[in-house]
Design a protein around this motif. Structure first.
Motif, short mmCIF file in Angstrom:
data_model
loop_
_atom_site.label_atom_id
_atom_site.label_comp_id
_atom_site.label_asym_id
_atom_site.label_seq_id
_atom_site.Cartn_x
_atom_site.Cartn_y
_atom_site.Cartn_z
N VAL A 48 3.30 37.27 -66.66
CA VAL A 48 2.65 36.44 -65.64
C VAL A 48 3.65 36.22 -64.52
N ASN A 49 3.26 36.61 -63.31
CA ASN A 49 4.12 36.42 -62.15
C ASN A 49 3.76 35.07 -61.51
N LEU A 50 4.62 34.08 -61.70
CA LEU A 50 4.32 32.73 -61.21
C LEU A 50 4.23 32.66 -59.70
N ALA A 51 5.06 33.42 -58.99
CA ALA A 51 5.01 33.41 -57.52
C ALA A 51 3.67 33.93 -57.03
N GLU A 52 3.16 34.97 -57.68
CA GLU A 52 1.85 35.51 -57.29
C GLU A 52 0.74 34.49 -57.56
N LYS A 53 0.81 33.82 -58.69
CA LYS A 53 -0.19 32.80 -59.02
C LYS A 53 -0.13 31.65 -58.02
N LEU A 54 1.07 31.19 -57.70
CA LEU A 54 1.22 30.07 -56.76
C LEU A 54 0.74 30.45 -55.36
N ALA A 55 0.89 31.71 -54.98
CA ALA A 55 0.44 32.16 -53.66
C ALA A 55 -1.07 32.06 -53.52
N ARG A 56 -1.78 32.01 -54.63
CA ARG A 56 -3.24 31.90 -54.61
C ARG A 56 -3.72 30.46 -54.51
N ILE A 57 -2.80 29.50 -54.61
CA ILE A 57 -3.17 28.08 -54.58
C ILE A 57 -2.93 27.52 -53.18
N SER A 58 -3.94 26.89 -52.62
CA SER A 58 -3.80 26.32 -51.27
C SER A 58 -3.92 24.80 -51.27
N THR A 59 -4.16 24.20 -52.42
CA THR A 59 -4.34 22.76 -52.52
C THR A 59 -3.14 22.11 -53.21
N HIS A 60 -3.10 20.79 -53.18
CA HIS A 60 -2.04 20.04 -53.84
C HIS A 60 -2.63 19.22 -55.00
N TRP A 61 -1.82 19.05 -56.04
CA TRP A 61 -2.16 18.22 -57.19
C TRP A 61 -3.28 18.81 -58.04
N ASP A 62 -3.53 20.11 -57.91
CA ASP A 62 -4.56 20.79 -58.70
C ASP A 62 -3.91 21.82 -59.62
N PRO A 63 -3.60 21.44 -60.86
CA PRO A 63 -2.95 22.39 -61.77
C PRO A 63 -3.88 23.54 -62.14
N HIS A 64 -3.30 24.73 -62.25
CA HIS A 64 -4.03 25.94 -62.65
C HIS A 64 -3.35 26.53 -63.88
N VAL A 65 -4.13 26.79 -64.90
CA VAL A 65 -3.60 27.38 -66.13
C VAL A 65 -3.30 28.85 -65.89
N VAL A 66 -2.10 29.27 -66.27
CA VAL A 66 -1.70 30.68 -66.13
C VAL A 66 -1.41 31.35 -67.47
N ALA A 67 -1.26 30.53 -68.52
CA ALA A 67 -0.98 31.09 -69.85
C ALA A 67 -1.19 30.00 -70.90
N ASP A 68 -1.26 30.44 -72.15
CA ASP A 68 -1.38 29.54 -73.30
C ASP A 68 -0.15 29.74 -74.18
N TYR A 69 0.31 28.66 -74.78
CA TYR A 69 1.47 28.73 -75.65
C TYR A 69 1.34 27.67 -76.74
N ASN A 70 1.14 28.07 -77.98
CA ASN A 70 1.05 27.14 -79.11
C ASN A 70 0.18 25.92 -78.82
N GLU A 71 -1.06 26.15 -78.43
CA GLU A 71 -2.01 25.07 -78.13
C GLU A 71 -1.61 24.23 -76.92
N ASN A 72 -0.78 24.80 -76.05
CA ASN A 72 -0.40 24.16 -74.80
C ASN A 72 -0.91 24.99 -73.63
N ASP A 73 -1.22 24.31 -72.54
CA ASP A 73 -1.52 24.97 -71.28
C ASP A 73 -0.24 25.10 -70.48
N ILE A 74 0.06 26.31 -70.03
CA ILE A 74 1.16 26.54 -69.09
C ILE A 74 0.49 26.61 -67.72
#
Length: 116
Positions: free
Chosen positions: A4-30
């Motif tokens: 998962v390329n975090l910079a690429e994912k962040l480049a797709r976000i234009s709002t503030h305070w809106d978390p976006h899930v990019v991966a799952d890890y042991n029942e956690n949202d990354i």
């Protein structure tokens, strides 16, 4: 399994305070999110809150104290501690939370967590 390329994912976000899930890890949202301005004071009764600043700087306000968190630094807010992240300039942050935990601590006021 994919990288998962975090910079690429962040480049797709234009709002503030809106978390976006990019991966799952042991029942956690990354998640990735952009901060600017102030988030409301809130707490999480049952889980710690994990923040890693990927770019920029944020301030974590706690009960009676404020802490600067800079690029490459991690800040953990213990469960039950009232806190508020804020950022004078836009910053990019990685969050890790158990699945289903509302970002405000209250399901009624929580932001949705769409998957990127």
């Amino acid at each position: 399994m994919i990288a998962v390329n975090l910079a690429e994912k962040l480049a797709r976000i234009s709002t503030h305070w809106d978390p976006h899930v990019v991966a799952d890890y042991n029942e956690n949202d990354i998640m990735v999110v952009k901060f600017q301005g102030e988030f409301p004071f809130h707490l999480h009764e049952d889980t710690d809150d994990f923040f890693m600043v990927l770019k920029g700087e944020m301030i974590m306000d706690l009960e009676g104290a404020s802490h600067a968190v800079k690029t490459g630094e991690v800040f953990i807010v213990p469960k039950g501690v009232t806190h508020r992240p804020r950022a004078a300039q836009e910053c990019e942050v990685l969050l890790i939370e158990p699945k289903g935990v509302p970002n405000t601590g209250d399901p009624a006021t929580a932001a949705a967590k769409p998957r990127l």
